[in-house]
Scaffold this motif. Structure first.
Motif, PDB file in Angstrom:
ATOM      1  N   UNK A 111       8.093   4.700   0.550  1.00 40.05           N
ATOM      2  CA  UNK A 111       7.024   5.392   1.276  1.00 40.05           C
ATOM      3  C   UNK A 111       5.759   5.511   0.431  1.00 40.05           C
ATOM      4  N   UNK A 112       5.937   5.775  -0.852  1.00 44.10           N
ATOM      5  CA  UNK A 112       4.778   5.881  -1.742  1.00 44.10           C
ATOM      6  C   UNK A 112       4.094   4.528  -1.906  1.00 44.10           C
ATOM      7  N   UNK A 113       4.871   3.461  -2.000  1.00 43.84           N
ATOM      8  CA  UNK A 113       4.283   2.121  -2.127  1.00 43.84           C
ATOM      9  C   UNK A 113       3.456   1.780  -0.893  1.00 43.84           C
ATOM     10  N   UNK A 114       3.993   2.088   0.290  1.00 41.97           N
ATOM     11  CA  UNK A 114       3.265   1.807   1.526  1.00 41.97           C
ATOM     12  C   UNK A 114       2.027   2.695   1.626  1.00 41.97           C
ATOM     13  N   UNK A 115       2.165   3.978   1.256  1.00 41.10           N
ATOM     14  CA  UNK A 115       1.017   4.896   1.292  1.00 41.10           C
ATOM     15  C   UNK A 115      -0.089   4.414   0.359  1.00 41.10           C
ATOM     16  N   UNK A 116       0.285   3.947  -0.839  1.00 41.48           N
ATOM     17  CA  UNK A 116      -0.714   3.412  -1.771  1.00 41.48           C
ATOM     18  C   UNK A 116      -1.414   2.195  -1.181  1.00 41.48           C
ATOM     19  N   UNK A 117      -0.636   1.310  -0.560  1.00 43.07           N
ATOM     20  CA  UNK A 117      -1.239   0.147   0.083  1.00 43.07           C
ATOM     21  C   UNK A 117      -2.278   0.552   1.117  1.00 43.07           C
ATOM     22  N   UNK A 134      -4.444  -3.062  -2.713  1.00 43.07           N
ATOM     23  CA  UNK A 134      -3.710  -2.862  -1.459  1.00 43.07           C
ATOM     24  C   UNK A 134      -2.733  -4.003  -1.224  1.00 43.07           C
ATOM     25  N   UNK A 135      -3.206  -5.231  -1.444  1.00 44.72           N
ATOM     26  CA  UNK A 135      -2.353  -6.400  -1.246  1.00 44.72           C
ATOM     27  C   UNK A 135      -1.145  -6.356  -2.182  1.00 44.72           C
ATOM     28  N   UNK A 136      -1.361  -5.929  -3.407  1.00 45.11           N
ATOM     29  CA  UNK A 136      -0.266  -5.852  -4.383  1.00 45.11           C
ATOM     30  C   UNK A 136       0.843  -4.913  -3.889  1.00 45.11           C
ATOM     31  N   UNK A 137       0.476  -3.691  -3.479  1.00 46.65           N
ATOM     32  CA  UNK A 137       1.482  -2.710  -3.066  1.00 46.65           C
ATOM     33  C   UNK A 137       2.109  -3.074  -1.735  1.00 46.65           C
ATOM     34  N   UNK A 138       1.307  -3.624  -0.822  1.00 47.16           N
ATOM     35  CA  UNK A 138       1.853  -3.990   0.483  1.00 47.16           C
ATOM     36  C   UNK A 138       2.758  -5.216   0.391  1.00 47.16           C
ATOM     37  N   UNK A 139       2.506  -6.108  -0.562  1.00 51.45           N
ATOM     38  CA  UNK A 139       3.391  -7.246  -0.787  1.00 51.45           C
ATOM     39  C   UNK A 139       4.771  -6.754  -1.227  1.00 51.45           C
ATOM     40  N   UNK A 140       4.785  -5.792  -2.129  1.00 49.65           N
ATOM     41  CA  UNK A 140       6.056  -5.212  -2.590  1.00 49.65           C
ATOM     42  C   UNK A 140       6.794  -4.570  -1.421  1.00 49.65           C
ATOM     43  N   UNK A 141       6.070  -3.772  -0.630  1.00 49.60           N
ATOM     44  CA  UNK A 141       6.698  -3.045   0.475  1.00 49.60           C
ATOM     45  C   UNK A 141       7.173  -3.991   1.573  1.00 49.60           C
ATOM     46  N   UNK A 142       6.338  -4.990   1.895  1.00 44.45           N
ATOM     47  CA  UNK A 142       6.744  -5.965   2.918  1.00 44.45           C
ATOM     48  C   UNK A 142       7.961  -6.753   2.437  1.00 44.45           C
ATOM     49  N   UNK A 143       8.023  -7.053   1.151  1.00 49.16           N
ATOM     50  CA  UNK A 143       9.164  -7.760   0.580  1.00 49.16           C
ATOM     51  C   UNK A 143      10.449  -6.958   0.678  1.00 49.16           C
ATOM     52  N   UNK A 144      10.320  -5.661   0.841  1.00 48.09           N
ATOM     53  CA  UNK A 144      11.496  -4.795   0.995  1.00 48.09           C
ATOM     54  C   UNK A 144      11.873  -4.627   2.467  1.00 48.09           C
ATOM     55  N   UNK A 145      11.158  -5.387   3.344  1.00 46.51           N
ATOM     56  CA  UNK A 145      11.550  -5.416   4.748  1.00 46.51           C
ATOM     57  C   UNK A 145      10.827  -4.440   5.661  1.00 46.51           C
TER      58      UNK A 145
END
Length: 199
Positions: A111-117, A134-145
């Motif tokens: 949730x924090x990763x997505x919020x940061x994105x 934003x792209x960095x954090x959202x890439x991580x979050x999207x990679x987690x499904x």
């Protein structure tokens, strides 16, 4: 006359008995529960309202406990960041919010990763948007499904490309514009005899 006196005496006696019964009920203990536990008190017992100082001290105690928990648990760090963002139980502070969200995100809280994105995509108060972050954090979050993060990632990537195009345009034209303003444009006035004169 005697029957009237007797009636008054009987009415007074009944009133005294009713009052005595009512007082007896107020003396009967009741159970009162709060955050500290349960106690038995008489029904007519009244707790004084907490003083403003006590409420402030309690808020400080809770904040200190949440900070301690946030150092150990990324979920608590996320909660603390969210509280600072909203001003819920603490003074609203965007900087502290961002710090605690990053703390939670770097320790893997989804949730924090997505919020940061989101925060980096839109910007937060005086902090402008940063599509790369934003792209960095959202890439991580999207990679987690996370499906929402995938949608936001597309927006972040588009914003990053747009920012790169803007940066290239600005880098090309800025020196040219500065040269014009520094050398090629003439003043419209000159100072002479104590006055400004315009062409």
């Amino acid at each position: 006359m005697r029957s009237k006196q007797f009636t008054y005496l009987l009415a007074g006696l009944i009133a005294a008995m009713v009052a005595g019964c009512a007082q007896g009920d107020r003396k009967k203990p009741v159970v009162i529960c709060n955050a500290q536990g349960c106690v038995q008190r008489s029904a007519d017992h009244a707790e004084p309202p907490p003083s403003p100082d006590a409420a402030e001290q309690e808020a400080e105690r809770r904040l200190a406990a949440l900070r301690q928990a946030a150092m150990k648990d990324p979920r608590a760090a996320y909660d603390l960041g969210l509280r600072f963002f909203r001003g819920d139980g603490v003074r609203q502070d965007s900087h502290q919010s961002l710090l605690w969200m990053r703390e939670a995100a770097t320790r893997g809280d989804l949730d924090a990763q997505k919020a940061l994105g989101r925060l980096y995509l839109t910007g937060l108060e005086e902090m402008g948007a940063d599509p790369r972050e934003a792209e960095k954090w959202l890439t991580i979050t999207a990679g987690r499904g996370d499906a929402e993060a995938e949608t936001l990632l597309t927006e972040a990537t588009t914003a990053k490309r747009s920012e790169q195009a803007w940066h290239r345009w600005r880098s090309h034209w800025r020196p040219i514009f500065y040269r014009y303003w520094s050398h090629d444009y003439r003043y419209r006035s000159y100072w002479q005899a104590g006055y400004w004169h315009y062409y």
